[in-house]
Motif scaffolding. Structure first.
Motif, PDB file in Angstrom:
ATOM      1  N   LEU A 168      -9.946   2.028  -7.761  1.00 56.72           N
ATOM      2  CA  LEU A 168     -10.018   0.633  -7.316  1.00 56.72           C
ATOM      3  C   LEU A 168      -8.629   0.056  -7.086  1.00 56.72           C
ATOM      4  CD1 LEU A 168     -12.881  -0.730  -9.568  1.00 56.72           C
ATOM      5  CD2 LEU A 168     -12.976  -0.166  -7.148  1.00 56.72           C
ATOM      6  N   LEU A 169      -7.700   0.367  -7.970  1.00 53.44           N
ATOM      7  CA  LEU A 169      -6.333  -0.123  -7.811  1.00 53.44           C
ATOM      8  C   LEU A 169      -5.683   0.496  -6.578  1.00 53.44           C
ATOM      9  CD1 LEU A 169      -4.098  -1.876  -9.013  1.00 53.44           C
ATOM     10  CD2 LEU A 169      -3.372   0.112 -10.333  1.00 53.44           C
ATOM     11  N   GLY A 170      -5.909   1.764  -6.361  1.00 56.76           N
ATOM     12  CA  GLY A 170      -5.384   2.422  -5.165  1.00 56.76           C
ATOM     13  C   GLY A 170      -5.972   1.833  -3.896  1.00 56.76           C
ATOM     14  N   GLY A 171      -7.262   1.520  -3.913  1.00 55.21           N
ATOM     15  CA  GLY A 171      -7.905   0.896  -2.763  1.00 55.21           C
ATOM     16  C   GLY A 171      -7.358  -0.490  -2.493  1.00 55.21           C
ATOM     17  N   LEU A 172      -7.084  -1.250  -3.533  1.00 53.35           N
ATOM     18  CA  LEU A 172      -6.513  -2.590  -3.385  1.00 53.35           C
ATOM     19  C   LEU A 172      -5.102  -2.523  -2.804  1.00 53.35           C
ATOM     20  CD1 LEU A 172      -6.846  -5.629  -3.889  1.00 53.35           C
ATOM     21  CD2 LEU A 172      -5.832  -5.248  -6.129  1.00 53.35           C
ATOM     22  N   ILE A 173      -4.306  -1.611  -3.289  1.00 50.80           N
ATOM     23  CA  ILE A 173      -2.946  -1.450  -2.772  1.00 50.80           C
ATOM     24  C   ILE A 173      -2.986  -1.009  -1.314  1.00 50.80           C
ATOM     25  CG2 ILE A 173      -0.851  -0.041  -2.973  1.00 50.80           C
ATOM     26  CD1 ILE A 173      -1.323  -0.080  -6.024  1.00 50.80           C
ATOM     27  N   PHE A 174      -3.878  -0.097  -0.986  1.00 49.20           N
ATOM     28  CA  PHE A 174      -4.027   0.352   0.401  1.00 49.20           C
ATOM     29  C   PHE A 174      -4.449  -0.804   1.302  1.00 49.20           C
ATOM     30  CE2 PHE A 174      -6.657   2.147   3.820  1.00 49.20           C
ATOM     31  CZ  PHE A 174      -5.699   2.926   4.448  1.00 49.20           C
ATOM     32  N   ILE A 233      -3.519  -4.845   5.574  1.00 50.84           N
ATOM     33  CA  ILE A 233      -3.764  -6.215   6.030  1.00 50.84           C
ATOM     34  C   ILE A 233      -2.456  -6.954   6.304  1.00 50.84           C
ATOM     35  CG2 ILE A 233      -4.704  -8.444   5.334  1.00 50.84           C
ATOM     36  CD1 ILE A 233      -6.956  -6.709   5.753  1.00 50.84           C
ATOM     37  N   TYR A 234      -1.480  -6.840   5.451  1.00 46.85           N
ATOM     38  CA  TYR A 234      -0.266  -7.653   5.563  1.00 46.85           C
ATOM     39  C   TYR A 234       0.451  -7.496   6.905  1.00 46.85           C
ATOM     40  CZ  TYR A 234       4.224  -9.734   4.518  1.00 46.85           C
ATOM     41  OH  TYR A 234       5.353 -10.505   4.574  1.00 46.85           O
ATOM     42  N   PHE A 286     -11.128  -4.087   7.663  1.00 51.36           N
ATOM     43  CA  PHE A 286     -12.123  -3.665   6.678  1.00 51.36           C
ATOM     44  C   PHE A 286     -13.444  -3.246   7.309  1.00 51.36           C
ATOM     45  CE2 PHE A 286      -9.633  -6.311   3.620  1.00 51.36           C
ATOM     46  CZ  PHE A 286      -9.249  -5.258   2.825  1.00 51.36           C
ATOM     47  N   LEU A 287     -13.686  -3.600   8.552  1.00 49.28           N
ATOM     48  CA  LEU A 287     -14.923  -3.224   9.220  1.00 49.28           C
ATOM     49  C   LEU A 287     -14.804  -1.818   9.797  1.00 49.28           C
ATOM     50  CD1 LEU A 287     -15.628  -6.495  11.199  1.00 49.28           C
ATOM     51  CD2 LEU A 287     -16.667  -5.763   9.057  1.00 49.28           C
TER      52      LEU A 287
END
Length: 62
Positions: A5-11, A16-17, A37-38
């Motif tokens: 989950l943390l890796g997915g959030l960082i990715f 996005i940025y 994300f789609l």
């Protein structure tokens, strides 16, 4: 589980940025960066940038 989950959030942040900044500088709504994300969104977001008229663009040179 937590590392996935943390890796997915960082990715997600790293995806996005940059799109958020480019859309904002192009004068388009930065929320369009959430298209990443789609499914196929990573393809659609650059197409929007490539084929839309940028409000902040300079007039064409003669």
């Amino acid at each position: 589980m937590v590392t996935i989950l943390l890796g997915g959030l960082i990715f997600a942040v790293f995806c996005i940025y940059p799109f958020w900044r480019v859309f904002a500088r192009a004068g388009l709504p930065p929320a369009l960066s959430l298209l990443v994300f789609l499914p196929l969104g990573g393809f659609i977001a650059p197409m929007i940038l490539a084929f839309s008229r940028w409000p902040n663009a300079l007039p064409p040179a003669r």
